[in-house]
Design a protein around this motif. Structure first.
Motif, PDB file in Angstrom:
ATOM      1  N   VAL A 270       0.831  -1.203   0.000  1.00  9.95           N
ATOM      2  CA  VAL A 270       0.000   0.000   0.000  1.00  9.95           C
ATOM      3  C   VAL A 270       0.867   1.256   0.000  1.00  9.95           C
ATOM      4  CG1 VAL A 270      -1.642   1.359   1.358  1.00  9.95           C
ATOM      5  CG2 VAL A 270      -2.014  -1.090   1.041  1.00  9.95           C
ATOM      6  N   GLY A 271       1.927   1.263   0.814  1.00  9.94           N
ATOM      7  CA  GLY A 271       2.814   2.429   0.861  1.00  9.94           C
ATOM      8  C   GLY A 271       3.440   2.731  -0.488  1.00  9.94           C
ATOM      9  N   SER A 272       3.899   1.706  -1.179  1.00 10.23           N
ATOM     10  CA  SER A 272       4.505   1.908  -2.488  1.00 10.23           C
ATOM     11  C   SER A 272       3.477   2.375  -3.516  1.00 10.23           C
ATOM     12  CB  SER A 272       5.165   0.616  -2.969  1.00 10.23           C
ATOM     13  OG  SER A 272       6.231   0.260  -2.125  1.00 10.23           O
ATOM     14  N   ILE A 273       2.274   1.814  -3.429  1.00  7.50           N
ATOM     15  CA  ILE A 273       1.227   2.207  -4.366  1.00  7.50           C
ATOM     16  C   ILE A 273       0.826   3.660  -4.169  1.00  7.50           C
ATOM     17  CG2 ILE A 273      -1.219   1.833  -4.907  1.00  7.50           C
ATOM     18  CD1 ILE A 273      -0.647  -1.166  -4.578  1.00  7.50           C
ATOM     19  N   LEU A 372       3.155  -1.373 -11.598  1.00  5.60           N
ATOM     20  CA  LEU A 372       1.893  -1.249 -10.869  1.00  5.60           C
ATOM     21  C   LEU A 372       1.198  -2.580 -10.588  1.00  5.60           C
ATOM     22  CD1 LEU A 372      -0.172   0.504  -9.487  1.00  5.60           C
ATOM     23  CD2 LEU A 372      -1.246   0.922 -11.712  1.00  5.60           C
ATOM     24  N   PRO A 373       0.965  -3.452 -11.584  1.00  6.26           N
ATOM     25  CA  PRO A 373       0.286  -4.714 -11.246  1.00  6.26           C
ATOM     26  C   PRO A 373       1.061  -5.551 -10.234  1.00  6.26           C
ATOM     27  CG  PRO A 373       0.279  -4.349 -13.624  1.00  6.26           C
ATOM     28  CD  PRO A 373       1.222  -3.341 -13.039  1.00  6.26           C
ATOM     29  N   GLN A 374       2.394  -5.467 -10.275  1.00  2.00           N
ATOM     30  CA  GLN A 374       3.193  -6.234  -9.317  1.00  2.00           C
ATOM     31  C   GLN A 374       3.008  -5.693  -7.901  1.00  2.00           C
ATOM     32  OE1 GLN A 374       4.375  -8.825 -10.829  1.00  2.00           O
ATOM     33  NE2 GLN A 374       3.790  -7.902 -12.776  1.00  2.00           N
ATOM     34  N   LEU A 375       2.887  -4.381  -7.762  1.00  2.00           N
ATOM     35  CA  LEU A 375       2.647  -3.794  -6.446  1.00  2.00           C
ATOM     36  C   LEU A 375       1.289  -4.208  -5.899  1.00  2.00           C
ATOM     37  CD1 LEU A 375       4.035  -0.152  -6.841  1.00  2.00           C
ATOM     38  CD2 LEU A 375       5.197  -2.187  -5.971  1.00  2.00           C
ATOM     39  N   ILE A 376       0.279  -4.231  -6.774  1.00  2.00           N
ATOM     40  CA  ILE A 376      -1.058  -4.657  -6.340  1.00  2.00           C
ATOM     41  C   ILE A 376      -1.032  -6.113  -5.892  1.00  2.00           C
ATOM     42  CG2 ILE A 376      -3.419  -5.072  -7.112  1.00  2.00           C
ATOM     43  CD1 ILE A 376      -3.093  -2.669  -8.992  1.00  2.00           C
ATOM     44  N   GLY A 377      -0.403  -6.963  -6.699  1.00  2.69           N
ATOM     45  CA  GLY A 377      -0.312  -8.369  -6.339  1.00  2.69           C
ATOM     46  C   GLY A 377       0.434  -8.577  -5.043  1.00  2.69           C
ATOM     47  N   ALA A 378       1.519  -7.828  -4.848  1.00  2.83           N
ATOM     48  CA  ALA A 378       2.306  -7.961  -3.632  1.00  2.83           C
ATOM     49  C   ALA A 378       1.517  -7.541  -2.398  1.00  2.83           C
ATOM     50  CB  ALA A 378       3.579  -7.116  -3.746  1.00  2.83           C
ATOM     51  N   ALA A 379       0.708  -6.501  -2.542  1.00  3.05           N
ATOM     52  CA  ALA A 379      -0.069  -6.026  -1.400  1.00  3.05           C
ATOM     53  C   ALA A 379      -1.105  -7.052  -0.958  1.00  3.05           C
ATOM     54  CB  ALA A 379      -0.751  -4.709  -1.746  1.00  3.05           C
ATOM     55  N   LEU A 380      -1.678  -7.792  -1.905  1.00  6.43           N
ATOM     56  CA  LEU A 380      -2.789  -8.688  -1.586  1.00  6.43           C
ATOM     57  C   LEU A 380      -2.380 -10.135  -1.370  1.00  6.43           C
ATOM     58  CD1 LEU A 380      -5.413  -7.318  -4.147  1.00  6.43           C
ATOM     59  CD2 LEU A 380      -5.362  -6.924  -1.683  1.00  6.43           C
ATOM     60  N   VAL A 381      -1.105 -10.468  -1.605  1.00  9.01           N
ATOM     61  CA  VAL A 381      -0.716 -11.869  -1.637  1.00  9.01           C
ATOM     62  C   VAL A 381      -0.902 -12.581  -0.305  1.00  9.01           C
ATOM     63  CG1 VAL A 381       1.727 -11.442  -1.123  1.00  9.01           C
ATOM     64  CG2 VAL A 381       1.087 -13.449  -2.449  1.00  9.01           C
ATOM     65  N   ALA A 388     -10.501 -10.263   1.854  1.00  9.05           N
ATOM     66  CA  ALA A 388     -10.189  -9.805   0.503  1.00  9.05           C
ATOM     67  C   ALA A 388     -10.958  -8.544   0.132  1.00  9.05           C
ATOM     68  CB  ALA A 388     -10.479 -10.920  -0.501  1.00  9.05           C
ATOM     69  N   GLY A 389     -12.228  -8.449   0.551  1.00 10.52           N
ATOM     70  CA  GLY A 389     -13.026  -7.279   0.201  1.00 10.52           C
ATOM     71  C   GLY A 389     -12.510  -6.006   0.838  1.00 10.52           C
ATOM     72  N   ILE A 390     -12.295  -6.037   2.155  1.00  9.86           N
ATOM     73  CA  ILE A 390     -11.798  -4.847   2.836  1.00  9.86           C
ATOM     74  C   ILE A 390     -10.372  -4.533   2.396  1.00  9.86           C
ATOM     75  CG2 ILE A 390     -11.070  -6.168   4.860  1.00  9.86           C
ATOM     76  CD1 ILE A 390     -12.309  -2.513   4.752  1.00  9.86           C
ATOM     77  N   GLY A 391      -9.555  -5.578   2.144  1.00  4.10           N
ATOM     78  CA  GLY A 391      -8.207  -5.344   1.657  1.00  4.10           C
ATOM     79  C   GLY A 391      -8.202  -4.635   0.326  1.00  4.10           C
ATOM     80  N   ALA A 392      -9.062  -5.086  -0.584  1.00  5.37           N
ATOM     81  CA  ALA A 392      -9.167  -4.438  -1.892  1.00  5.37           C
ATOM     82  C   ALA A 392      -9.736  -3.031  -1.752  1.00  5.37           C
ATOM     83  CB  ALA A 392     -10.047  -5.279  -2.811  1.00  5.37           C
ATOM     84  N   PRO A 460       8.275  -9.091   0.443  1.00  6.86           N
ATOM     85  CA  PRO A 460       6.902  -8.628   0.281  1.00  6.86           C
ATOM     86  C   PRO A 460       6.520  -8.339  -1.150  1.00  6.86           C
ATOM     87  CG  PRO A 460       8.290  -6.864   1.127  1.00  6.86           C
ATOM     88  CD  PRO A 460       9.117  -8.107   1.142  1.00  6.86           C
ATOM     89  N   TYR A 461       7.473  -8.099  -2.028  1.00  2.00           N
ATOM     90  CA  TYR A 461       7.127  -7.730  -3.387  1.00  2.00           C
ATOM     91  C   TYR A 461       7.259  -8.910  -4.327  1.00  2.00           C
ATOM     92  CZ  TYR A 461       6.828  -2.966  -1.898  1.00  2.00           C
ATOM     93  OH  TYR A 461       6.442  -1.828  -1.254  1.00  2.00           O
ATOM     94  N   ARG A 462       6.545  -9.973  -3.980  1.00  2.00           N
ATOM     95  CA  ARG A 462       6.448 -11.097  -4.896  1.00  2.00           C
ATOM     96  C   ARG A 462       5.008 -11.150  -5.394  1.00  2.00           C
ATOM     97  NH1 ARG A 462      10.933 -14.154  -4.687  1.00  2.00           N
ATOM     98  NH2 ARG A 462      12.192 -14.097  -2.807  1.00  2.00           N
TER      99      ARG A 462
END
Length: 469
Positions: A270-273, A372-381, A388-392, A460-462
């Motif tokens: 989230v911070g990176s995004i 960008l898509p990698q940051l989103i994936g990393a945040a939710l992994v 999932a809903g509140i996280g998104a 964290p960024y996988r």
């Protein structure tokens, strides 16, 4: 699960939401002339969608966790389609403003369910690819808002003028709703207690108190009420935060799941995004001002100048997950470096003509798609399926909040410099700030990876496709 059809249905709604976010900028002059909308009404027509969209995102995500992502998605798309119809038949500015506010609110109901469904139902080996398509659809929706919107206005389809940009959502919605009812899987709701209405109201109020001044402040010259709203937002957020802690301590279900704050990869993502979206939104905004105000392009010509960047963003979004799986995080850092290089070239070529700018934008789009898509994936992994809903929702709110803040703050720098009529100098100053934000993202990826490795955690960024690899 029909994974291909499921993803297509989800991404259709995400594309539609992004399209409507950007298309009104192209149509604003036509709306102003046809409805005789004043400056304040026009600002609300353009920005009202963004305000309710961002303010309702967290609550929309929480509702998905409680009542089911499939149900909230279907209802969100259905009412979004109705709101689009109301926009298309509006007879005066007040009606259009009200319909746009409703459109943003229903967008906040459906969009969190897209990421939540991907996170909850796609297995790890498919999730990264799905998030790549998510990034591609978002990029195409953003660019299509300007390019397709300009084409629709120029063609004056069925003599509808600006109304076609909203009415085009009707056939999309009429197809997506029944397909969603057929294809989307049921996910067992993770929450059983009552919705935290005070928390939802407090978060929405606090976000509105920040987003409305940030969205309107520049154009209105920062009147006193904008500063009052920003000041009042501080105690509103503080009281809401306290209520969330009290409710959680009582065993209730606060609208903001505080357990997410303990998920290291989520916070890092989230911070990176936030840094990335502050750069991206402000760059799109200031570049539009340069192309149309400084270089004299029409809205359609400016949209076409963005098109190669959008196409490359979509291509590298799809390739990024596969490249990260094979080569590791160096791909994300290379992507950020390519973006920074493209921004530097924008600074250099801002006064050299459109051709040079388009080349620079192609580099920016290529780098953005790898990041960008990698940051989103990393945040939710590492977010649990029932979160999932509140996280998104929180992630999407952070993106909108960062975008609004970036436009307001970096836009203020742009307007301060362009006051003397020098669009090129203004673009160079704002692009320099954007470069700094991209460098923050690159440094954050590297720092958090090293920190995680020292503590023996997965980096964290996988992507979600390669957890713990």
């Amino acid at each position: 699960m029909k994974s291909g059809g499921t993803l297509a249905v989800l991404l259709s709604a995400w594309f539609m939401a992004q399209f409507d976010f950007f298309v009104v900028n192209v149509a604003a002059p036509s709306i102003e002339a046809d409805l005789h909308a004043g400056p304040a009404a026009l600002e609300l027509i353009v920005g009202g969608y963004a305000f309710t969209y961002a303010a309702g995102m967290i609550t929309g995500g929480r509702l998905g966790d409680r009542y089911g992502y499939r149900r909230l998605f279907i209802w969100g798309v259905a009412v979004f389609t109705i709101a689009s119809l109301l926009c298309g038949i509006a007879a005066n500015p007040a009606q259009l403003v009200a319909a746009r506010l409703l459109q943003g609110l229903t967008g906040a109901m459906m969009v969190p369910q897209v990421l939540a469904t991907i996170s909850a139902v796609y297995p790890p080996e498919q999730r990264g690819r799905a998030l790549g398509w998510y990034g591609a659809a978002g990029g195409l929706g953003s660019i299509a808002g300007q390019v397709l919107g300009g084409l629709l206005l120029t063609a004056d389809v069925f003599g509808l003028g600006w109304r076609i940009i909203f009415l085009i959502n009707l056939p999309v919605g009429l197809v997506v709703v029944p397909l969603a009812a057929w294809l989307l899987p049921e996910v067992e709701p993770g929450l059983r207690s009552r919705l935290d209405v005070p928390g939802a109201a407090g978060l929405a109020t606090g976000l509105a108190l920040v987003l409305v001044p940030l969205g309107l402040g520049n154009s209105l010259g920062w009147p006193v009420w904008t500063w009052v709203c920003l000041a009042v937002s501080v105690p509103v957020f503080a009281l809401t935060w306290r209520w969330q802690r009290v409710l959680g301590a009582r065993g209730g279900q606060p609208v903001l799941d505080l357990a997410l704050l303990k998920v290291y990869s989520y916070l890092a993502g989230v911070g990176s995004i936030v840094a990335f979206m502050a750069y991206f939104a402000s760059f799109m905004f200031t570049l539009t001002l340069l192309l149309q105000g400084g270089l004299g392009l029409t809205a359609l010509q400016a949209g076409l100048a963005f098109a190669p960047m959008g196409v490359l963003f979509s291509v590298t979004s799809l390739l990024g997950t596969r490249l990260v799986k094979r080569y590791g995080l160096i791909v994300v850092m290379i992507g950020g470096t390519v973006t920074a290089l493209g921004l530097v070239l924008v600074m250099v070529s801002a006064g050299q003509g459109v051709t040079y700018l388009v080349v620079a934008l192609m580099l920016v789009g290529t780098g953005n798609g790898l990041v960008l898509p990698q940051l989103i994936g990393a945040a939710l992994v590492e977010v649990a399926p029932h979160q999932a809903g509140i996280g998104a929702g929180v992630l999407s709110t952070a993106q909108q909040f960062a975008g609004a803040g970036g436009v307001a703050l970096i836009g203020a720098v742009f307007f301060a410099v362009v006051h003397g009529g020098d669009h090129v100098a203004a673009m160079r100053w704002s692009a320099a700030i954007d470069v700094a934000l991209v460098l923050v993202v690159i440094a954050s990826v590297a720092y958090n990876r090293r920190r995680a490795m020292r503590k023996g955690r997965p980096a964290p960024y996988r992507t979600a496709e390669t957890p713990g690899s």
